[in-house]
Scaffold this motif. Structure first.
Motif, PDB file in Angstrom:
ATOM      1  N   MET A   1       0.849  -1.197   0.000  1.00  0.00           N
ATOM      2  CA  MET A   1       0.000   0.000   0.000  1.00  0.00           C
ATOM      3  C   MET A   1       0.887   1.251   0.000  1.00  0.00           C
ATOM      4  O   MET A   1       1.863   1.334   0.747  1.00  0.00           O
ATOM      5  N   ARG A   2       0.537   2.208  -0.850  1.00  0.00           N
ATOM      6  CA  ARG A   2       1.285   3.461  -0.913  1.00  0.00           C
ATOM      7  C   ARG A   2       1.002   4.292   0.341  1.00  0.00           C
ATOM      8  O   ARG A   2      -0.101   4.212   0.915  1.00  0.00           O
ATOM      9  N   PRO A   3       1.954   5.096   0.803  1.00  0.00           N
ATOM     10  CA  PRO A   3       1.708   5.933   1.991  1.00  0.00           C
ATOM     11  C   PRO A   3       0.473   6.820   1.831  1.00  0.00           C
ATOM     12  O   PRO A   3      -0.233   7.090   2.810  1.00  0.00           O
ATOM     13  N   SER A   4       0.185   7.253   0.594  1.00  0.00           N
ATOM     14  CA  SER A   4      -0.970   8.115   0.335  1.00  0.00           C
ATOM     15  C   SER A   4      -2.274   7.328   0.175  1.00  0.00           C
ATOM     16  O   SER A   4      -3.333   7.924  -0.010  1.00  0.00           O
ATOM     17  N   LYS A   5      -2.178   5.991   0.217  1.00  0.00           N
ATOM     18  CA  LYS A   5      -3.329   5.100   0.027  1.00  0.00           C
ATOM     19  C   LYS A   5      -3.837   5.085  -1.424  1.00  0.00           C
ATOM     20  O   LYS A   5      -4.904   4.528  -1.700  1.00  0.00           O
ATOM     21  N   ARG A   6      -3.085   5.698  -2.340  1.00  0.00           N
ATOM     22  CA  ARG A   6      -3.503   5.685  -3.744  1.00  0.00           C
ATOM     23  C   ARG A   6      -3.167   4.343  -4.392  1.00  0.00           C
ATOM     24  O   ARG A   6      -2.273   3.625  -3.955  1.00  0.00           O
ATOM     25  N   GLN A   7      -3.887   4.040  -5.462  1.00  0.00           N
ATOM     26  CA  GLN A   7      -3.566   2.875  -6.274  1.00  0.00           C
ATOM     27  C   GLN A   7      -2.268   3.135  -7.047  1.00  0.00           C
ATOM     28  O   GLN A   7      -1.897   4.297  -7.264  1.00  0.00           O
ATOM     29  N   PRO A   8      -1.563   2.091  -7.492  1.00  0.00           N
ATOM     30  CA  PRO A   8      -0.293   2.304  -8.203  1.00  0.00           C
ATOM     31  C   PRO A   8      -0.403   3.234  -9.410  1.00  0.00           C
ATOM     32  O   PRO A   8       0.538   3.993  -9.696  1.00  0.00           O
ATOM     33  N   ASP A   9      -1.542   3.213 -10.123  1.00  0.00           N
ATOM     34  CA  ASP A   9      -1.706   4.048 -11.314  1.00  0.00           C
ATOM     35  C   ASP A   9      -2.530   5.309 -11.050  1.00  0.00           C
ATOM     36  O   ASP A   9      -2.977   5.975 -11.983  1.00  0.00           O
ATOM     37  N   GLU A  10      -2.705   5.654  -9.778  1.00  0.00           N
ATOM     38  CA  GLU A  10      -3.542   6.806  -9.408  1.00  0.00           C
ATOM     39  C   GLU A  10      -2.673   8.026  -9.113  1.00  0.00           C
ATOM     40  O   GLU A  10      -1.811   7.994  -8.227  1.00  0.00           O
ATOM     41  N   MET A  11      -2.927   9.107  -9.832  1.00  0.00           N
ATOM     42  CA  MET A  11      -2.197  10.348  -9.613  1.00  0.00           C
ATOM     43  C   MET A  11      -2.849  11.155  -8.499  1.00  0.00           C
ATOM     44  O   MET A  11      -3.987  10.885  -8.103  1.00  0.00           O
ATOM     45  N   ARG A  12      -2.133  12.136  -8.016  1.00  0.00           N
ATOM     46  CA  ARG A  12      -2.696  13.052  -7.034  1.00  0.00           C
ATOM     47  C   ARG A  12      -3.740  13.957  -7.690  1.00  0.00           C
ATOM     48  O   ARG A  12      -3.847  14.004  -8.917  1.00  0.00           O
ATOM     49  N   ALA A  13      -4.496  14.681  -6.890  1.00  0.00           N
ATOM     50  CA  ALA A  13      -5.438  15.663  -7.434  1.00  0.00           C
ATOM     51  C   ALA A  13      -4.640  16.760  -8.124  1.00  0.00           C
ATOM     52  O   ALA A  13      -3.701  17.314  -7.544  1.00  0.00           O
ATOM     53  N   ILE A  14      -5.008  17.064  -9.362  1.00  0.00           N
ATOM     54  CA  ILE A  14      -4.256  18.026 -10.174  1.00  0.00           C
ATOM     55  C   ILE A  14      -5.187  19.143 -10.617  1.00  0.00           C
ATOM     56  O   ILE A  14      -6.321  18.894 -11.036  1.00  0.00           O
ATOM     57  N   GLY A 166       8.001   5.643 -10.236  1.00  0.00           N
ATOM     58  CA  GLY A 166       9.070   5.001  -9.490  1.00  0.00           C
ATOM     59  C   GLY A 166       8.658   3.629  -8.993  1.00  0.00           C
ATOM     60  O   GLY A 166       7.513   3.202  -9.193  1.00  0.00           O
ATOM     61  N   ILE A 167       9.592   2.970  -8.373  1.00  0.00           N
ATOM     62  CA  ILE A 167       9.316   1.655  -7.788  1.00  0.00           C
ATOM     63  C   ILE A 167       9.378   1.808  -6.273  1.00  0.00           C
ATOM     64  O   ILE A 167      10.428   2.094  -5.698  1.00  0.00           O
ATOM     65  N   HIS A 168       8.214   1.673  -5.650  1.00  0.00           N
ATOM     66  CA  HIS A 168       8.094   1.849  -4.205  1.00  0.00           C
ATOM     67  C   HIS A 168       7.595   0.547  -3.604  1.00  0.00           C
ATOM     68  O   HIS A 168       6.546   0.044  -3.983  1.00  0.00           O
ATOM     69  N   GLY A 169       8.369  -0.007  -2.693  1.00  0.00           N
ATOM     70  CA  GLY A 169       7.991  -1.288  -2.098  1.00  0.00           C
ATOM     71  C   GLY A 169       7.906  -2.402  -3.120  1.00  0.00           C
ATOM     72  O   GLY A 169       7.093  -3.329  -2.972  1.00  0.00           O
ATOM     73  N   GLY A 170       8.715  -2.312  -4.158  1.00  0.00           N
ATOM     74  CA  GLY A 170       8.737  -3.327  -5.204  1.00  0.00           C
ATOM     75  C   GLY A 170       7.651  -3.179  -6.250  1.00  0.00           C
ATOM     76  O   GLY A 170       7.544  -4.006  -7.151  1.00  0.00           O
ATOM     77  N   VAL A 171       6.827  -2.125  -6.156  1.00  0.00           N
ATOM     78  CA  VAL A 171       5.696  -1.936  -7.060  1.00  0.00           C
ATOM     79  C   VAL A 171       5.887  -0.657  -7.891  1.00  0.00           C
ATOM     80  O   VAL A 171       6.154   0.403  -7.327  1.00  0.00           O
ATOM     81  N   PRO A 172       5.751  -0.728  -9.215  1.00  0.00           N
ATOM     82  CA  PRO A 172       5.800   0.490 -10.027  1.00  0.00           C
ATOM     83  C   PRO A 172       4.596   1.383  -9.723  1.00  0.00           C
ATOM     84  O   PRO A 172       3.451   0.917  -9.736  1.00  0.00           O
ATOM     85  N   VAL A 173       4.848   2.655  -9.434  1.00  0.00           N
ATOM     86  CA  VAL A 173       3.781   3.594  -9.079  1.00  0.00           C
ATOM     87  C   VAL A 173       4.000   4.907  -9.832  1.00  0.00           C
ATOM     88  O   VAL A 173       5.097   5.195 -10.307  1.00  0.00           O
ATOM     89  N   ILE A 174       2.931   5.711  -9.911  1.00  0.00           N
ATOM     90  CA  ILE A 174       2.976   6.971 -10.642  1.00  0.00           C
ATOM     91  C   ILE A 174       2.811   8.158  -9.703  1.00  0.00           C
ATOM     92  O   ILE A 174       2.191   8.046  -8.652  1.00  0.00           O
ATOM     93  N   ASP A 175       3.426   9.286 -10.082  1.00  0.00           N
ATOM     94  CA  ASP A 175       3.239  10.572  -9.410  1.00  0.00           C
ATOM     95  C   ASP A 175       3.610  10.482  -7.934  1.00  0.00           C
ATOM     96  O   ASP A 175       2.768  10.621  -7.045  1.00  0.00           O
ATOM     97  N   LEU A 176       4.893  10.306  -7.671  1.00  0.00           N
ATOM     98  CA  LEU A 176       5.374  10.108  -6.307  1.00  0.00           C
ATOM     99  C   LEU A 176       5.312  11.400  -5.502  1.00  0.00           C
ATOM    100  O   LEU A 176       5.720  12.469  -5.979  1.00  0.00           O
ATOM    101  N   ASP A 177       4.780  11.308  -4.287  1.00  0.00           N
ATOM    102  CA  ASP A 177       4.896  12.429  -3.360  1.00  0.00           C
ATOM    103  C   ASP A 177       6.205  12.263  -2.592  1.00  0.00           C
ATOM    104  O   ASP A 177       6.966  11.324  -2.822  1.00  0.00           O
ATOM    105  N   TYR A 178       6.484  13.184  -1.658  1.00  0.00           N
ATOM    106  CA  TYR A 178       7.789  13.169  -1.005  1.00  0.00           C
ATOM    107  C   TYR A 178       8.032  11.885  -0.211  1.00  0.00           C
ATOM    108  O   TYR A 178       9.126  11.326  -0.226  1.00  0.00           O
TER     109      TYR A 178
END
Length: 238
Positions: A1-14, A166-178
């Motif tokens: 699970m991403r720290p932001s609780k987003r899905q791997p392909d889910e971007m932040r609100a833009i 990026g790859i976070h926790g072994g999972v490719p994810v989009i739109d990384l926050d800090y």
């Protein structure tokens, strides 16, 4: 699970807030989640010396972070008398990215400077700056067009936007926050046009090298994410 609780392909609100600056020919406050960047496009009726009498214009960029854009106050680079290497690298990237979609001959002998000032940073400041910088540039060109300062309305050849993956926790994810960026095993930035052309890719393994398959997964995420960003740009500029 991403720290932001987003899905791997889910971007932040833009979001894009056009016309944010009263004085600039084009401006946009772009928000990628808690990363907020003010982009202003300023017109100058001059060009760098090497372009004089060439009939071509120029698009360049400057980038900076406000002292309290981060958790602790940063010293202004002006107070040290020089820009840091990171700042120079990012503003050159922004300039290259924007020039990739501009017909400099059609622009004429003028220069547009896109200033990208980070008001609040939470990862992805350079990608937000490129994406919002395009909107500010578009509005500057519309300002020129309304005053019959362009010989053609087709100065912009395409949209351009950028996203981090990026790859976070072994999972490719989009739109990384800090929180993700600081812990990612691989961090990459992708700059692409609306038609899918690649302008630049910056990718780094922070720990273990990443595989070709992992890079392909990051590329697929970036392609879909940038298509979404271009759609949002189009909605913003009408």
């Amino acid at each position: 699970m991403r720290p932001s609780k987003r899905q791997p392909d889910e971007m932040r609100a833009i979001s894009f807030e056009r016309g944010f600056s009263k004085h600039a020919e084009g401006s946009c406050l772009v928000r990628f989640g808690d990363t907020h960047v003010l982009c202003t496009a300023s017109l100058e009726e001059r060009v760098p010396p090497w372009l004089r009498n060439s009939g071509k214009g120029w698009v360049t960029a400057e980038y900076g972070m406000l002292p309290r854009s981060t958790g602790e106050r940063m010293r202004r680079e002006a107070s040290s008398g020089k820009q840091g290497g990171r700042t120079l690298e990012i503003q050159r990237l922004i300039g290259r990215s924007l020039r990739a979609v501009v017909d400099l001959q059609a622009l004429g002998e003028v220069q547009i400077t896109v200033d990208c000032d980070v008001l609040q940073a939470d990862g992805g400041t350079r990608t937000a700056a490129i994406t919002g910088g395009f909107v500010a540039l578009h509005d500057c060109l519309k300002w020129m067009e309304a005053r019959q300062m362009l010989s053609t309305a087709k100065v912009l050849k395409d949209h351009v936007a950028a996203i981090s993956c990026g790859i976070h926790g072994g999972v490719p994810v989009i739109d990384l926050d800090y929180a993700e960026d600081s812990a990612a095993g691989t961090d990459a930035n992708f700059v692409m046009t609306g038609k899918g052309g690649i302008v630049e890719v910056q990718g780094t393994a922070e720990g273990e090298p990443f595989s070709q398959e992992e890079f392909a997964a990051l590329m697929a995420l970036a392609k879909a994410g940038i298509a979404r960003l271009v759609d949002l740009q189009k909605m913003a500029i009408g």
